[in-house]
Design an enzyme around this catalytic site. Structure first.
Site, PDB file in Angstrom:
ATOM      1  N   CYS A 110       0.831  -1.269  -0.260  1.00 39.50           N
ATOM      2  CA  CYS A 110       0.063  -0.116   0.014  1.00 39.50           C
ATOM      3  C   CYS A 110       0.828   1.371   0.035  1.00 39.50           C
ATOM      4  CB  CYS A 110      -0.926   0.014   1.222  1.00 39.50           C
ATOM      5  SG  CYS A 110      -2.244   1.150   0.989  1.00 39.50           S
ATOM      6  N   HIS A 217      -3.581  -5.317   0.471  1.00 42.21           N
ATOM      7  CA  HIS A 217      -2.884  -5.457   1.927  1.00 42.21           C
ATOM      8  C   HIS A 217      -2.828  -7.158   1.987  1.00 42.21           C
ATOM      9  CE1 HIS A 217      -2.329  -2.047   3.991  1.00 42.21           C
ATOM     10  NE2 HIS A 217      -3.218  -1.279   3.270  1.00 42.21           N
ATOM     11  N   GLU A 219      -1.581  -8.969   3.837  1.00 38.55           N
ATOM     12  CA  GLU A 219      -1.570  -9.541   5.281  1.00 38.55           C
ATOM     13  C   GLU A 219      -3.007  -9.496   5.968  1.00 38.55           C
ATOM     14  OE1 GLU A 219      -1.706  -4.989   5.657  1.00 38.55           O
ATOM     15  OE2 GLU A 219      -0.956  -6.399   4.456  1.00 38.55           O
TER      16      GLU A 219
END
Length: 251
Positions: A110, A217, A219
């Site tokens: 990001c 993202h 994660e």
């Protein structure tokens, strides 16, 4: 434990203090690196010797966060520009330059993708809706002051390193951003676009061993093996670097 079995150290940048009383990082970044077999090391901004930090790390993640100062890419401030942090910008730009110069495996997420692009001379779109409209909500804003991640789809370029990692031509992603890359600097290439509005969603370096950046993202998708392979690939590259002689590693 022999050197070949040691888990590689992966630095993860954190948000700056920026008037707050603590540096911060979402725990899920740490979880993702650990799950991939790396040892996470949180890197708050402001360290006076970034070279000494890189000497000790095998890999680097430039994490998400607030906007980069538009002055750094000859842009102009927008009414939606938020959380500009000079100390963090300066620290991460220094780390990005060093990582690329030394070929330290680096993953931008990001803001981290935007930071790598700006570090190499690229530019950003200040606010996606101004140029791409609202066909895709790259982050949700259900009411004033509230922001949430948004899910949409990206198309990954066949034959790219990223495609080899995620194993999909089209991928559902979780994103949380209002800016995007406008111009790509020399040495980088675009390897993913948003399916619905064609915004740039991922880039990779054409000459470094491992330098990949995604606008979404990964994660935030801990149960999706495609996204977790991004972290696994970073850690694998970091492990390979950790086995190099010290002088060769920092060359």
């Amino acid at each position: 434990m022999t050197q070949s079995l040691k888990a590689p150290l992966v630095g993860i940048t954190t948000s700056g203090r920026n008037g707050a009383t603590a540096f911060s990082l979402m725990a899920i970044y740490v979880d993702a690196v650990r799950a991939a077999g790396g040892v996470p090391v949180m890197l708050p901004p402001g360290e006076p010797d970034p070279e000494a930090i890189l000497d000790r790390l095998d890999g680097l993640i430039l994490s998400g966060g607030g906007d980069i100062n538009p002055a750094l890419y000859n842009g102009t401030a927008h009414e939606f520009t938020y959380n500009i942090d000079r100390e963090r910008d300066e620290s991460e730009l220094a780390l990005a330059h060093l990582a690329l110069d030394r070929d330290v495996p680096v993953l931008g997420i990001c803001r981290g993708m935007e930071l790598l692009v700006v570090a190499c001379g690229g530019t950003l779109i200040a606010h996606i809706p101004d140029e791409y409209g609202t066909k895709v909500n790259h982050r949700l804003n259900p009411s004033p002051g509230l922001l949430y991640p948004s899910q949409h789809y990206v198309r990954v370029a066949p034959g790219s390193r990223l495609a080899g990692i995620v194993g999909n031509a089209e991928l559902a992603v979780v994103s949380w951003h209002h800016q995007a890359v406008r111009t790509i600097p020399p040495g980088w290439r675009v390897v993913a676009h948003s399916v619905e509005d064609n915004a740039i969603e991922a880039v990779e370096h054409q000459h470094c061993g491992f330098a990949i950046a995604v606008q979404w993202h990964p994660e935030l998708s801990p149960g999706d093996t495609s996204h977790q392979r991004i972290f696994q690939s970073l850690v694998a590259a970091a492990r390979q670097r950790s086995q190099l002689p010290f002088q060769e590693a920092i060359a």
